[in-house]
Design a protein around this motif. Structure first.
Motif, PDB file in Angstrom:
ATOM      1  N   THR B 185      59.546 -13.671 -50.494  1.00  0.00           N
ATOM      2  CA  THR B 185      58.160 -13.308 -50.823  1.00  0.00           C
ATOM      3  C   THR B 185      57.507 -14.410 -51.647  1.00  0.00           C
ATOM      4  O   THR B 185      56.295 -14.517 -51.696  1.00  0.00           O
ATOM      5  CB  THR B 185      58.089 -11.966 -51.589  1.00  0.00           C
ATOM      6  OG1 THR B 185      58.835 -12.092 -52.807  1.00  0.00           O
ATOM      7  CG2 THR B 185      58.639 -10.824 -50.772  1.00  0.00           C
ATOM      8  N   SER B 186      58.318 -15.245 -52.304  1.00  0.00           N
ATOM      9  CA  SER B 186      57.790 -16.397 -53.048  1.00  0.00           C
ATOM     10  C   SER B 186      57.879 -17.674 -52.225  1.00  0.00           C
ATOM     11  O   SER B 186      56.933 -18.459 -52.181  1.00  0.00           O
ATOM     12  CB  SER B 186      58.575 -16.617 -54.347  1.00  0.00           C
ATOM     13  OG  SER B 186      58.474 -15.522 -55.179  1.00  0.00           O
ATOM     14  N   SER B 187      59.045 -17.903 -51.597  1.00  0.00           N
ATOM     15  CA  SER B 187      59.232 -19.140 -50.829  1.00  0.00           C
ATOM     16  C   SER B 187      60.366 -18.971 -49.816  1.00  0.00           C
ATOM     17  O   SER B 187      61.479 -18.612 -50.200  1.00  0.00           O
ATOM     18  CB  SER B 187      59.567 -20.287 -51.792  1.00  0.00           C
ATOM     19  OG  SER B 187      60.087 -21.384 -51.078  1.00  0.00           O
ATOM     20  N   LYS B 211      54.571 -20.650 -45.672  1.00  0.00           N
ATOM     21  CA  LYS B 211      55.548 -21.014 -46.717  1.00  0.00           C
ATOM     22  C   LYS B 211      56.309 -19.813 -47.277  1.00  0.00           C
ATOM     23  O   LYS B 211      57.407 -19.958 -47.786  1.00  0.00           O
ATOM     24  CB  LYS B 211      54.828 -21.752 -47.844  1.00  0.00           C
ATOM     25  CG  LYS B 211      54.321 -23.127 -47.431  1.00  0.00           C
ATOM     26  CD  LYS B 211      53.708 -23.864 -48.611  1.00  0.00           C
ATOM     27  CE  LYS B 211      53.306 -25.281 -48.228  1.00  0.00           C
ATOM     28  NZ  LYS B 211      52.235 -25.309 -47.211  1.00  0.00           N
ATOM     29  N   SER B 212      55.688 -18.658 -47.232  1.00  0.00           N
ATOM     30  CA  SER B 212      56.372 -17.466 -47.763  1.00  0.00           C
ATOM     31  C   SER B 212      56.056 -16.273 -46.868  1.00  0.00           C
ATOM     32  O   SER B 212      55.221 -16.363 -45.963  1.00  0.00           O
ATOM     33  CB  SER B 212      55.913 -17.177 -49.194  1.00  0.00           C
ATOM     34  OG  SER B 212      54.621 -16.618 -49.175  1.00  0.00           O
ATOM     35  N   LEU B 213      56.689 -15.146 -47.168  1.00  0.00           N
ATOM     36  CA  LEU B 213      56.434 -13.940 -46.365  1.00  0.00           C
ATOM     37  C   LEU B 213      54.991 -13.472 -46.495  1.00  0.00           C
ATOM     38  O   LEU B 213      54.498 -12.728 -45.647  1.00  0.00           O
ATOM     39  CB  LEU B 213      57.383 -12.815 -46.795  1.00  0.00           C
ATOM     40  CG  LEU B 213      58.849 -12.927 -46.358  1.00  0.00           C
ATOM     41  CD1 LEU B 213      59.657 -11.743 -46.869  1.00  0.00           C
ATOM     42  CD2 LEU B 213      58.975 -13.010 -44.842  1.00  0.00           C
ATOM     43  N   ARG B 214      54.311 -13.915 -47.550  1.00  0.00           N
ATOM     44  CA  ARG B 214      52.894 -13.553 -47.712  1.00  0.00           C
ATOM     45  C   ARG B 214      52.051 -14.157 -46.602  1.00  0.00           C
ATOM     46  O   ARG B 214      50.937 -13.689 -46.335  1.00  0.00           O
ATOM     47  CB  ARG B 214      52.372 -14.037 -49.072  1.00  0.00           C
ATOM     48  CG  ARG B 214      52.985 -13.294 -50.245  1.00  0.00           C
ATOM     49  CD  ARG B 214      52.583 -13.933 -51.576  1.00  0.00           C
ATOM     50  NE  ARG B 214      53.492 -13.523 -52.631  1.00  0.00           N
ATOM     51  CZ  ARG B 214      53.337 -12.432 -53.375  1.00  0.00           C
ATOM     52  NH1 ARG B 214      52.294 -11.670 -53.193  1.00  0.00           N
ATOM     53  NH2 ARG B 214      54.213 -12.111 -54.301  1.00  0.00           N
ATOM     54  N   GLU B 215      52.526 -15.242 -45.987  1.00  0.00           N
ATOM     55  CA  GLU B 215      51.769 -15.925 -44.930  1.00  0.00           C
ATOM     56  C   GLU B 215      52.312 -15.588 -43.533  1.00  0.00           C
ATOM     57  O   GLU B 215      52.008 -16.278 -42.566  1.00  0.00           O
ATOM     58  CB  GLU B 215      51.808 -17.442 -45.181  1.00  0.00           C
ATOM     59  CG  GLU B 215      51.105 -17.826 -46.469  1.00  0.00           C
ATOM     60  CD  GLU B 215      51.404 -19.243 -46.918  1.00  0.00           C
ATOM     61  OE1 GLU B 215      51.935 -20.027 -46.116  1.00  0.00           O
ATOM     62  OE2 GLU B 215      51.112 -19.557 -48.079  1.00  0.00           O
ATOM     63  N   VAL B 216      53.133 -14.553 -43.481  1.00  0.00           N
ATOM     64  CA  VAL B 216      53.710 -14.114 -42.201  1.00  0.00           C
ATOM     65  C   VAL B 216      52.997 -12.832 -41.763  1.00  0.00           C
ATOM     66  O   VAL B 216      52.607 -12.009 -42.595  1.00  0.00           O
ATOM     67  CB  VAL B 216      55.235 -13.885 -42.367  1.00  0.00           C
ATOM     68  CG1 VAL B 216      55.826 -13.161 -41.174  1.00  0.00           C
ATOM     69  CG2 VAL B 216      55.935 -15.218 -42.558  1.00  0.00           C
ATOM     70  N   LYS B 238      56.286  -4.728 -51.857  1.00  0.00           N
ATOM     71  CA  LYS B 238      55.984  -5.752 -52.857  1.00  0.00           C
ATOM     72  C   LYS B 238      54.767  -6.581 -52.488  1.00  0.00           C
ATOM     73  O   LYS B 238      53.929  -6.854 -53.339  1.00  0.00           O
ATOM     74  CB  LYS B 238      57.212  -6.665 -53.052  1.00  0.00           C
ATOM     75  CG  LYS B 238      57.031  -7.642 -54.206  1.00  0.00           C
ATOM     76  CD  LYS B 238      58.319  -8.297 -54.600  1.00  0.00           C
ATOM     77  CE  LYS B 238      58.078  -9.451 -55.545  1.00  0.00           C
ATOM     78  NZ  LYS B 238      57.521  -9.047 -56.834  1.00  0.00           N
ATOM     79  N   ILE B 239      54.671  -6.989 -51.226  1.00  0.00           N
ATOM     80  CA  ILE B 239      53.574  -7.898 -50.864  1.00  0.00           C
ATOM     81  C   ILE B 239      52.724  -7.395 -49.692  1.00  0.00           C
ATOM     82  O   ILE B 239      51.843  -8.101 -49.215  1.00  0.00           O
ATOM     83  CB  ILE B 239      54.114  -9.310 -50.536  1.00  0.00           C
ATOM     84  CG1 ILE B 239      55.109  -9.244 -49.361  1.00  0.00           C
ATOM     85  CG2 ILE B 239      54.734  -9.971 -51.744  1.00  0.00           C
ATOM     86  CD1 ILE B 239      55.385 -10.579 -48.740  1.00  0.00           C
TER      87      ILE B 239
END
Lengths: 214, 333
Positions: B185-187, B211-216, B238-239
């Motif tokens: 979730t961070s990297s 770069k992280s799961l936030r961008e998936v 979490k995200i």
């Protein structure tokens, strides 16, 4: 000392990670990143302990020629052969983990069929058990029997012979009565996990210490 | 022979006859395929529609969270999703929850890229297109054009190229995978500095863009155990990562509450779920034909029908023989 130090580590770590989850600050994030980098490394050491313990137990069985000791050989040989084949034998000698290699061959032609066979045996036992044990002995058992039959038929294409309504009823059973029951169970489990976690963090529940320090 | 004796004998029939019947109905439909039509459900359609709405600018995670035991159910759905993503040119990160799952990941990828099977994809290893990467050609269309301009042509059965690091990355297994999800979730690169082939992730175009799961855009967990819950706990909650499940039939009933609460966008339950996905792909022109899951539905139809018949026979014998008035029954061999 053997009891106090682990209890303090669990309490501090547990509270820290609980608080951290709700604080979107850089410092909090740094703690989180540090933890997620460390934890898998620490976890990997547990693997060493596990393999060491397994080796010791089975090695003793072989040495003492205990009952069924050849099975211990069946545990130890693959346990060490697979990592050696995958990691140490050079690719030129059919080593490595990718196809074509001995490791890959053993995985695809021994491990996969064995596990698939074990799982597929369920179909045979379920059929036998259903014939012998699935009885409409009471009103509740009859409801269970009826709903199971509808869901089973609705799950397969042949069920559509009985009309489109059957699949709708089957899906309705899954989406509503099943969902309600599952949610109730999951709530119960969730509260149980919460209560147990708090008891462990605050040192009320100490069984996980395994008698250390006594 | 009295009636009671007849029903009693029927109830105590040697179970090997039942095993034989199950064996027969499991084999015959493979030899004589029927291919009965299959309707699709919203649980599977929502996953299909989600992936169909994505493109090369997006990315998904495909998690092989199962062992060989549930290969028959989980592999067809994994293969179907991988094919769909490759068809839409959606970059796919592939992971595994267990060491055995790592083998399943490799096996699934080899099946989709098997050049002897029609409708396969042709993989291009990371090192093989290094010169194009060094020349700054990393967008998919430009890369395919440059690659084919240099004389590379698709093999007979193949329907497209897939470039390692651009279209897919085989990340594989790491210990304590729930913490790996948390860390990603961070990297992603902090958890996986290298992929399964030893290629550095930091240089991969698909990682630079995600770069992280936030961008998936979606994580699909193909699970034969409760491992799929880790994706909800550490990814979704979490995200807000969109999650979809592909689980075995016996597990499917457990996760309907998560569909209703919108914590997962949908789920494929067992072989039926995988077969529905194959039907959707065929109907929409993603693949020319259906695959193993759809073929397996004939077997499942026959087996379910047989089990229902056995239940009916068992109950008829139980009541007709008057055994419901007795407390003890022989358990049979």
């Amino acid at each position: 000392m053997k009891r106090t130090v682990p209890l303090i580590i669990v309490m501090v770590g547990g509270i820290l990670m609980m608080i951290q989850y709700f604080i979107p600050h850089q410092a909090s994030q740094a703690v989180f990143d540090y933890y997620t980098e460390w934890a898998p490394i620490v976890g990997a050491f547990a693997l060493v302990l596990g393999v060491g313990s397994l080796t010791r137990v089975h090695f003793h069985r072989i040495r003492r020629r205990s009952k069924n000791w050849p099975y211990s050989l069946a545990v130890l040989i693959p346990l060490y052969a697979m990592p050696i084949l995958g990691l140490m034998v050079p690719v030129s000698l059919w080593g490595g983990m990718e196809s074509p290699s001995i490791f890959h061959f053993l995985f695809m032609h021994i491990q996969v069929p064995i596990q698939s066979t074990m799982f597929s045996l369920l179909a045979f036992y379920i059929a036998s058990a259903a014939f012998r044990a699935f009885r409409a002995k009471s009103a509740l058992a009859t409801v269970l029997l009826g709903s199971a039959t509808i869901v089973m038929l609705a799950q397969v294409p042949i069920g559509e012979i009985f009309g489109p309504g059957l699949q709708d009823v089957g899906l309705w059973i899954l989406r509503f009565p099943n969902l309600a029951a599952k949610r109730a169970i999951q709530f119960g489990v969730g509260f149980g996990i919460l209560a147990t976690s708090l008891k462990i963090i605050f040192g009320v529940e100490r069984n996980w210490l395994g008698g250390a320090g006594e | 022979m009295s009636a009671v004796n007849f029903w009693g004998k029927m109830l105590n029939v040697d179970r090997r006859w039942i095993f034989l019947l199950i064996g027969v109905v499991s084999i015959v439909p493979f030899l004589i395929p029927v291919g009965m039509p299959l309707t699709t459900t919203t649980e599977v359609e929502s996953i299909y529609d989600c992936i169909d709405s994505l493109g090369p600018e997006n990315a998904i995670f495909l998690a092989f969270d199962f062992d060989p035991g549930t290969d028959a159910e989980n592999m067809p759905m994994s293969v179907a999703v991988m094919r769909h993503a490759f068809f839409r040119h959606v970059p796919v990160f592939m992971t595994a929850y267990t060491p055995l799952g790592n083998g399943m990941m490799m096996s699934g990828f080899e099946y989709v890229t098997n050049q002897e099977l029609p409708g396969c994809y042709t993989p291009v290893d990371y090192a093989d297109w290094a010169t194009y990467r060094d020349a700054g050609i990393v967008d998919r269309d430009g890369l395919v054009a440059a690659w084919e301009a240099d004389g590379h042509s698709l093999p007979e059965n193949s329907v497209g190229w897939v470039f390692e690091g651009r279209d897919y990355a085989l990340l594989g297994y790491l210990p304590l995978f729930h913490l790996v999800i948390l860390g990603m979730t961070s990297s992603i690169e902090a958890q996986y500095p290298e992929d399964s082939h030893g290629n550095p992730l930091v240089e991969m175009p698909m990682l630079r863009e995600h770069k992280s799961l936030r961008e998936v855009d979606l994580a699909l967990t193909m699970a034969g155990s409760s491992a799929c819950m880790s994706w909800i706990i550490y990814g979704r909650e979490k995200i807000g990562l969109p999650i979809a499940f592909g689980v075995t039939a016996v597990m499917a009933t457990d996760y309907f509450p998560f569909i209703q609460s919108h914590q997962i966008i949908g789920q494929m339950g067992g072989l039926r779920g995988a077969a529905e996905y194959e039907v959707l792909m065929e109907r929409n022109g993603v693949s020319a034909t259906t695959d193993k899951a759809f073929t397996g539905m004939d077997v499942q139809s026959a087996a379910h029908l047989l089990i229902i018949l056995l239940i009916i026979m068992g109950n008829v014998a139980y009541f007709a023989g008057g055994f419901h008035k007795q407390h003890l029954m022989k358990s049979g061999r």
